[in-house]
Design a protein around this motif. Sequence first.
Motif, mmCIF file in Angstrom:
data_model
loop_
_atom_site.group_PDB
_atom_site.id
_atom_site.type_symbol
_atom_site.label_atom_id
_atom_site.label_comp_id
_atom_site.label_asym_id
_atom_site.label_seq_id
_atom_site.Cartn_x
_atom_site.Cartn_y
_atom_site.Cartn_z
ATOM 1 N N ASP A 169 -3.584 -5.038 -2.945
ATOM 2 C CA ASP A 169 -2.230 -4.535 -3.184
ATOM 3 C C ASP A 169 -1.327 -5.245 -2.172
ATOM 4 O OD1 ASP A 169 0.131 -3.019 -2.952
ATOM 5 O OD2 ASP A 169 -0.869 -1.105 -3.276
ATOM 6 N N TYR A 188 -0.281 -3.424 1.057
ATOM 7 C CA TYR A 188 -1.211 -3.324 2.196
ATOM 8 C C TYR A 188 -1.558 -4.696 2.771
ATOM 9 C CZ TYR A 188 -1.593 1.546 0.820
ATOM 10 O OH TYR A 188 -1.302 2.854 0.511
ATOM 11 N N ASP A 248 1.725 4.746 6.261
ATOM 12 C CA ASP A 248 2.143 4.839 4.847
ATOM 13 C C ASP A 248 2.045 6.269 4.313
ATOM 14 O OD1 ASP A 248 2.918 4.073 2.186
ATOM 15 O OD2 ASP A 248 0.799 3.941 1.649
ATOM 16 N N THR A 299 3.002 9.891 -0.381
ATOM 17 C CA THR A 299 4.131 8.984 -0.632
ATOM 18 C C THR A 299 4.736 9.172 -2.018
ATOM 19 O OG1 THR A 299 2.426 7.404 -1.249
ATOM 20 C CG2 THR A 299 3.489 7.073 0.903
ATOM 21 N N ARG A 317 8.328 10.674 -3.317
ATOM 22 C CA ARG A 317 9.317 9.872 -4.074
ATOM 23 C C ARG A 317 9.773 10.629 -5.313
ATOM 24 N NH1 ARG A 317 5.503 4.587 -3.332
ATOM 25 N NH2 ARG A 317 5.658 4.652 -1.065
ATOM 26 N N ASN A 336 5.615 3.456 -7.677
ATOM 27 C CA ASN A 336 4.953 2.523 -6.741
ATOM 28 C C ASN A 336 4.757 1.188 -7.470
ATOM 29 O OD1 ASN A 336 2.557 2.734 -8.285
ATOM 30 N ND2 ASN A 336 1.266 2.768 -6.466
ATOM 31 N N LEU A 337 4.133 0.258 -6.794
ATOM 32 C CA LEU A 337 4.036 -1.111 -7.305
ATOM 33 C C LEU A 337 3.439 -1.183 -8.717
ATOM 34 C CD1 LEU A 337 2.864 -4.001 -4.999
ATOM 35 C CD2 LEU A 337 2.040 -3.875 -7.352
ATOM 36 N N ASP A 363 8.707 -0.685 -4.517
ATOM 37 C CA ASP A 363 7.867 -1.806 -4.051
ATOM 38 C C ASP A 363 8.364 -3.152 -4.581
ATOM 39 O OD1 ASP A 363 5.985 -0.400 -2.362
ATOM 40 O OD2 ASP A 363 5.161 0.462 -4.195
ATOM 41 N N GLN A 382 9.755 -1.586 0.489
ATOM 42 C CA GLN A 382 9.447 -0.970 1.775
ATOM 43 C C GLN A 382 9.245 -2.097 2.789
ATOM 44 O OE1 GLN A 382 6.784 2.605 1.525
ATOM 45 N NE2 GLN A 382 6.043 1.576 -0.311
HETATM 46 O O1 T6T Z 1 3.853 2.180 -2.726
HETATM 47 C C1 T6T Z 1 2.806 1.698 -1.951
HETATM 48 C C2 T6T Z 1 2.388 2.766 -0.969
HETATM 49 O O2 T6T Z 1 3.510 3.172 -0.221
HETATM 50 C C3 T6T Z 1 1.810 3.965 -1.733
HETATM 51 O O3 T6T Z 1 1.339 4.906 -0.818
HETATM 52 C C4 T6T Z 1 0.713 3.529 -2.666
HETATM 53 O O4 T6T Z 1 1.159 2.503 -3.510
HETATM 54 C C5 T6T Z 1 1.639 1.333 -2.841
HETATM 55 O O5 T6T Z 1 0.599 0.792 -2.081
HETATM 56 C C6 T6T Z 1 2.046 0.277 -3.856
HETATM 57 O O6 T6T Z 1 1.008 -0.044 -4.717
#
Ligand code: T6T
Length: 325
Positions: free
Chosen positions: A39, A42, A116, A174, A178, A229-230, A255, A275
Amino acid sequence: KKIVAALAALAICATALITPALAQDKKFTIALVPGLTTDGFYITMRKGAQAAADALGVTLVFQGAPDFNPVTQVPVLDAVIAKKPDAILIAPTDKVQLVEPLRKANDAGIPVITVDTFIGSGVYQTGAGEADFPLSYIASDNILGGEIAARALAKAIGDKGKVYVSNVKPGISTTDQREEGFKKEMAANHPGITVLETQFNDNDANKAASQLQAVFARNPDLVGVFGANLFSALGAANGVQQAGQTGTVKVVAFDAPTSIVDNINTGLVDVAIAQHPAEIGYFGVVSAYAHLTGQSIPVAIGTGFTIMDKANIADPNISKYLYSE
Ligand code: T6T
């Protein structure tokens, strides 16, 4: 003789002065356990952590699971604890399910900092809670991030119509926050917008894409989606494209993987909220090191966002926040 005695005394003093410094020169090993290894978020966090580790002479170990799931993360964590690192930085994949596994690290005398995501309520070192033992929580302000997303989507759709949140799964601090921030902002300030039921995709972009198409089939008047998220965002955007609705169904993405640039430029994604994962990694290592060398550290550190859209994405001061691959 006097000179020899003086020199000997000097040597003793010098040793006394140098010994504590040498103790601090111990090479610390800090483990970083991400939510998942594959990802960009990370991967970028790791880069920031490595930059701090290099500056401080720390050995950084990066060990994680290939998917975002407590079932796969806990065995990785157990293996990390068994190697007895000097500190653990971890993005817990569930607020509840990682509490006991992390308590094992704490009980073994290994300081824990969460990056995170958090466990429990995310408020640490209060003496009040069951899960307040981590020393610090270093992350984005995810409620604020959700509010920003809601305002961006509201603007993109002219403050009216049906939208929904494409999210991972309940229990992740997280993405829960959101969604909470998004819904709070919509309810408080955007009466013309209806937020449909959240669709959970298990961090699977393909699932997020099919869900977009299913929601659109049931609601042909759908005007927007927030990808929390992503993978949720990329998947929802692909779904919009596959449904032939590019530019009609607006997408706000959390993301910023590099592929978001094309999506912004083609108009598939209106806004991406990047982020600053490198900052999270950097301050994670610095905080752990500070603790290990006897300094006190803040119980929480908040990092920022960069809002990307068509008008600013070519600016290097903005695009530098795109994630690494
Ligand atoms: O959005 C980030 C992270 O902040 C969240 O906790 C899990 O998804 C991500 O890693 C994005 O894939």
